[in-house]
Design an enzyme around this catalytic site. Structure first.
Site, PDB file in Angstrom:
ATOM      1  N   CYS A  68       0.051  -2.209  20.615  1.00  0.00           N
ATOM      2  CA  CYS A  68      -0.255  -0.784  20.776  1.00  0.00           C
ATOM      3  C   CYS A  68       0.131  -0.210  22.129  1.00  0.00           C
ATOM      4  O   CYS A  68      -0.218   0.937  22.432  1.00  0.00           O
ATOM      5  CB  CYS A  68      -1.744  -0.548  20.540  1.00  0.00           C
ATOM      6  N   ASP A  69       0.840  -0.971  22.953  1.00  0.00           N
ATOM      7  CA  ASP A  69       1.205  -0.478  24.280  1.00  0.00           C
ATOM      8  C   ASP A  69       2.683  -0.732  24.580  1.00  0.00           C
ATOM      9  O   ASP A  69       3.041  -1.366  25.584  1.00  0.00           O
ATOM     10  CB  ASP A  69       0.327  -1.161  25.336  1.00  0.00           C
ATOM     11  N   PRO A  70       3.584  -0.219  23.724  1.00  0.00           N
ATOM     12  CA  PRO A  70       5.016  -0.502  23.890  1.00  0.00           C
ATOM     13  C   PRO A  70       5.730   0.456  24.853  1.00  0.00           C
ATOM     14  O   PRO A  70       6.708   1.110  24.489  1.00  0.00           O
ATOM     15  CB  PRO A  70       5.545  -0.353  22.465  1.00  0.00           C
TER      16      PRO A  70
END
Length: 271
Positions: A68-70
């Site tokens: 969820c943190d790309p």
């Protein structure tokens, strides 16, 4: 490896890891937004953009286990020995395992967004807890005005006739965000909590796509393709479906995949 997508996750060395320190293999690469290096390497930005979309849509619709943190510091790329690009994903501290029911409802929504089926969009949004605000949720997911979905529903196309440059597009999106700020806050309070981290992921991917000059329609088609496959797989496995119903599902699925294949061939990014 199961998805067949060119993506590397560094191997974890558990013997050297602690609750506060994660020790992993060193992997070389360049930031996904390092345009200078991309141009030096003669790698097409469109190829990288499509690869990024495939990697993260596969996470959502196939495994349900989502990075969820790309942001660009966590998504690198490099050339393989065959000269093809592959991704390297770092920083695995913010993942979300979405439940199967949410995953399938979300897949139904994206399939409906792809084919611009307004009634199915309403239905899918309802199962995600959104009724009257379904146009806003659709617009937020696509970063496009809902009017464009209405237009596509009439033309039976993945594209819209309207073409605007990326700068004008960014200005338009900011304008909509300011105009509907109160409604957006209300919607975020209604959607399943699992959706919030997906919004965060989408924001990061949108920044990457903008830097790579990504085409909104390409991103829609990649997401819709993965979603449609999961919807078909789920529907086919239903014990309640008769043979005739399964045959109709198969015909509908093949027709949609054929439309997608034609679009990919015309766009020149089929893999």
């Amino acid at each position: 490896s199961e998805s067949g997508i060119a993506c590397v996750v560094p191997k974890i060395h558990w013997d050297f890891s602690t609750p506060r320190v994660l020790c992993m293999d060193f992997e070389e690469g360049f930031s996904i937004t390092d345009i200078e290096q991309i141009e030096k390497s003669n790698v097409k930005k469109s190829d990288l953009s499509t690869l990024v979309s495939k990697v993260f849509q596969a996470q959502i619709f196939q495994s349900g286990f989502i990075h969820c943190d790309p942001h660009p510091a966590n998504v690198f790329w490099r050339k393989t020995e065959k000269g093809k690009p592959e991704l390297v994903l770092f920083d695995h501290g913010l993942y979300k395992q979405i439940d199967n029911n949410f995953r399938l409802n979300y897949a139904n929504l994206w399939r409906s967004l792809l084919v611009a089926d307004i009634e199915k969009i309403k239905e899918s949004c309802h199962f995600l807890g959104i009724d009257d605000m379904y146009p806003l949720l659709s617009a937020m997911l696509l970063s496009r005005p809902f009017d464009e979905i209405i237009e596509r529903s009439k033309t039976n196309s993945f594209r819209t006739k309207t073409r605007i440059d990326s700068k004008s597009d960014a200005v338009m999106i900011r304008g909509y965000a300011q105009q509907y700020l109160k409604e957006i806050v209300k919607l975020l309070d209604k959607v399943p909590r699992q959706m919030l981290l997906i919004f965060k992921m989408n924001d990061c991917l949108r920044h990457i796509g903008h830097t790579l000059g990504s085409n909104n329609t390409n991103e829609l088609v990649v997401a819709g393709k993965y979603a449609a496959k999961e919807v078909y797989k789920s529907s086919l496995s239903s014990k309640e479906s008769t043979i005739i119903e399964k045959l109709k599902l198969w015909c509908s699925f093949i027709m949609l995949m054929s439309r997608i294949k034609c679009y990919e061939l015309r766009s020149g990014w089929i893999r």
